[in-house]
Design an enzyme around this catalytic site. Structure first.
Site, PDB file in Angstrom:
ATOM      1  N   GLU A 161      -6.337 -10.476 -34.496  1.00  0.00           N
ATOM      2  CA  GLU A 161      -5.646  -9.781 -35.297  1.00  0.00           C
ATOM      3  C   GLU A 161      -4.071 -10.209 -35.816  1.00  0.00           C
ATOM      4  O   GLU A 161      -3.780 -10.166 -37.298  1.00  0.00           O
ATOM      5  CB  GLU A 161      -5.141  -8.362 -34.473  1.00  0.00           C
ATOM      6  CG  GLU A 161      -4.079  -7.655 -35.823  1.00  0.00           C
ATOM      7  CD  GLU A 161      -5.070  -6.355 -36.585  1.00  0.00           C
ATOM      8  OE1 GLU A 161      -5.946  -6.096 -36.096  1.00  0.00           O
ATOM      9  OE2 GLU A 161      -4.951  -6.890 -37.818  1.00  0.00           O
ATOM     10  N   GLY A 193      -0.049 -10.545 -40.136  1.00  0.00           N
ATOM     11  CA  GLY A 193       1.400 -10.562 -39.080  1.00  0.00           C
ATOM     12  C   GLY A 193       0.845  -9.021 -38.675  1.00  0.00           C
ATOM     13  O   GLY A 193      -0.454  -8.628 -38.351  1.00  0.00           O
ATOM     14  N   GLY A 215      15.362 -19.769 -44.092  1.00  0.00           N
ATOM     15  CA  GLY A 215      15.003 -19.234 -43.351  1.00  0.00           C
ATOM     16  C   GLY A 215      13.113 -19.061 -43.466  1.00  0.00           C
ATOM     17  O   GLY A 215      12.522 -18.907 -43.056  1.00  0.00           O
ATOM     18  N   GLU A 256       9.646 -22.799 -44.846  1.00  0.00           N
ATOM     19  CA  GLU A 256       9.580 -23.983 -43.214  1.00  0.00           C
ATOM     20  C   GLU A 256      10.001 -25.279 -44.039  1.00  0.00           C
ATOM     21  O   GLU A 256      10.172 -25.131 -45.460  1.00  0.00           O
ATOM     22  CB  GLU A 256       8.283 -24.111 -43.388  1.00  0.00           C
ATOM     23  CG  GLU A 256       7.112 -23.350 -42.633  1.00  0.00           C
ATOM     24  CD  GLU A 256       7.706 -22.424 -41.396  1.00  0.00           C
ATOM     25  OE1 GLU A 256       8.110 -23.935 -40.808  1.00  0.00           O
ATOM     26  OE2 GLU A 256       7.317 -21.962 -40.165  1.00  0.00           O
ATOM     27  N   LYS A 292      -6.495 -17.514 -43.960  1.00  0.00           N
ATOM     28  CA  LYS A 292      -6.815 -15.593 -43.568  1.00  0.00           C
ATOM     29  C   LYS A 292      -7.963 -15.365 -44.351  1.00  0.00           C
ATOM     30  O   LYS A 292      -8.603 -15.084 -44.009  1.00  0.00           O
ATOM     31  CB  LYS A 292      -5.362 -15.234 -44.021  1.00  0.00           C
ATOM     32  CG  LYS A 292      -3.805 -15.897 -43.356  1.00  0.00           C
ATOM     33  CD  LYS A 292      -2.609 -15.353 -44.381  1.00  0.00           C
ATOM     34  CE  LYS A 292      -1.343 -15.518 -42.890  1.00  0.00           C
ATOM     35  NZ  LYS A 292      -0.636 -15.359 -43.583  1.00  0.00           N
ATOM     36  N   GLY A 327       6.362 -12.362 -38.673  1.00  0.00           N
ATOM     37  CA  GLY A 327       8.533 -12.869 -38.229  1.00  0.00           C
ATOM     38  C   GLY A 327       7.875 -12.278 -36.641  1.00  0.00           C
ATOM     39  O   GLY A 327       6.549 -11.884 -36.298  1.00  0.00           O
TER      40      GLY A 327
HETATM   41  N1  HSE Z   1       4.321 -18.865 -43.167  1.00  0.00           N
HETATM   42  C1  HSE Z   1       3.218 -17.903 -43.407  1.00  0.00           C
HETATM   43  C2  HSE Z   1       3.686 -16.392 -44.529  1.00  0.00           C
HETATM   44  C3  HSE Z   1       2.953 -16.322 -41.795  1.00  0.00           C
HETATM   45  O1  HSE Z   1       4.730 -17.075 -45.079  1.00  0.00           O
HETATM   46  O2  HSE Z   1       3.442 -14.970 -44.910  1.00  0.00           O
HETATM   47  C4  HSE Z   1       2.396 -17.039 -41.363  1.00  0.00           C
HETATM   48  O3  HSE Z   1       0.803 -17.204 -41.441  1.00  0.00           O
END
Ligand code: HSE
Length: 427
Positions: free
Chosen positions: A129, A134, A187, A190, A205, A302
């Site tokens: 999941e 998330g 933050g 990345e 995804k 998160g």
């Molecule tokens: N880095 C992804 C985002 C979260 O910015 O949605 C983890 O897949």
């Protein structure tokens, strides 16, 4: 009461969030879920990180072998990310009959078939999941909530980093590079933003979600992908004038033409439900033949939102006698007979710069007419100067490949200085 032992591989952001939820909700789950979940072991190179979370030294494993041979561990949570060593660790856990819960979208979309084969062999559970969107329970919704439907369409904002960047570009009229820099400082992005801004994360995804939604394996290679690195503030502003909002969309369709899967920036009308999904929030919009439209909205990343999805999988695995696996033949290659649509249909926003002289627009329009592409709108933005005049053209729905061919012909016209952008218009 049923007792379940968990091991967590990796105590980064998501691993720490998962540990915190399990520690702080232990009594709550005893009371509400009738299961006692204890963290029996963790695997983390930075031992201090584990100690700082209050984990006893005796529960910090030195290697994966210690975890897979630990009889107190029933469920292994993999939150390391990337393909290796995560793949080897997950396979080791599954081979020893332990259920695996993972948030790892890259590993999952590239090796799902292999992991599922290993899980079935030992009757272990395989739950993911947290790999998509998330804390938003999109996988459980697809598998356990709308499985009564034929799903024909899935449209989502499934990457928070890019949504944050595009939202700020839209609000502030700022350019991509400066917002990205700021997002990295805060933050949200990345240090190496490639996976997010080039659309890889969303493509991983979409490969998983569309496989579940359309009951057929949709390999990553079938997902058309374009990121947001070339998006300009100028187009966002022109789009705004025309009533559009720019989003990085993940689109999956399944109809008589086949399966269509793509990730790219797209304009949507400002009153579309996804247009108001801003900042780092995510949302997925589903269309089912019985239920109609369903939209899920929430945090796609998160520590606690992703931890929420992981713990939900742990509880599901701990409280169900039979494990659920894919509803389709899960192989490396797509199933025989499944068609994938490359030449999809959309409407298009095209911006180019031309010499401001009589007949130029007629030549451009002529190329579209010859290509059987119908123009919905043609706007000249301003008077221009010797560096040219910007022109925006919006098409009616047409084929992707026809548009690309027409754009190449327009690019070669002597009075066309440049084709500056091509953005799909959806919804
Ligand atoms: N880095 C992804 C985002 C979260 O910015 O949605 C983890 O897949």
């Amino acid at each position: 009461m049923k007792t379940v032992g968990v091991a967590i591989l990796g105590l980064g952001v998501v691993g720490s969030g998962t540990y915190t939820i399990l520690r702080d909700h232990r009594d709550f789950y005893r009371r509400t879920q009738h299961v006692d979940i204890s963290v029996e072991s963790v695997l983390e190179l930075n031992k201090q990180r584990a100690l700082d979370l209050g984990i006893e030294e005796s529960r910090i494993a030195d290697n994966i072998a210690e975890i897979v041979s630990n009889p107190a561990v029933d469920i292994v949570v993999e939150v390391i990310g990337g393909v290796e060593p995560a793949r080897s660790f997950v396979l080791a856990a599954l081979h020893s009959g332990k259920t695996v819960v993972t948030s790892n979208k890259e590993l999952f979309c590239k090796h799902w078939y292999e992991l599922e084969k290993a899980a079935k062999r030992t009757n272990a559970g395989l739950y993911f999941e947290a790999s998509c969107v998330g804390g938003v329970p999109i996988i459980r919704t697809l598998v356990d909530g709308v499985q009564s439907n034929v799903i024909t369409r899935l449209t989502g904002i499934i990457n928070g980093t890019t949504n944050y960047i595009l939202t700020r570009m839209t609000r502030e009229g700022a350019d991509y590079a400066s917002v990205l820099k700021d997002a990295q400082k805060l933050g949200y992005a990345e240090k190496d933003p490639t996976a997010d801004v080039e659309g890889f994360d969303a493509a991983y995804k979409l490969s998983i979600l569309s496989s579940l939604a359309f009951h057929t394996r949709v390999p990553l290679e079938k997902v058309y992908r374009e990121g947001i690195a070339n998006v300009s503030a100028v187009d966002i502003a022109h789009g705004k004038d025309l009533g559009y909002v720019l989003k990085l969309l993940a689109i999956g369709k399944n109809n008589e033409n086949g399966v269509e899967v793509r990730v790219h920036p797209a304009f949507i009308r400002k009153d579309h439900p996804l247009a108001s999904v801003n900042d780092s929030f995510n949302a997925v919009f589903l269309q089912g033949d019985s239920v109609g439209d369903v939209m899920l909205y929430g945090r796609g990343a998160g520590a606690l939102p992703t931890g929420s999805a992981i713990v939900s999988d742990i509880i599901y695995a701990a409280t169900h006698a039979d494990h659920k696996y894919a509803t389709f033949k899960n192989t490396m290659l797509p199933e025989k007979g499944v068609k994938f649509v490359n030449d999809f249909k959309s409407r298009y926003y095209i911006r180019f710069t031309v010499k401001d002289r009589a007949g130029v627009l007629a030549k451009v329009a002529g190329i579209f007419a010859k290509s059987n592409i119908s123009i919905a709108d043609l706007l000249q933005k301003g008077d221009g100067d010797e560096s040219g005049t910007p022109v925006i053209l919006i098409t009616h729905e047409t084929h992707e490949l026809a548009v690309r061919r027409a754009v190449e012909k327009i690019r070669s016209l002597p009075d066309v200085f440049s084709v500056d952008s091509l953005i799909r218009v959806e919804g």
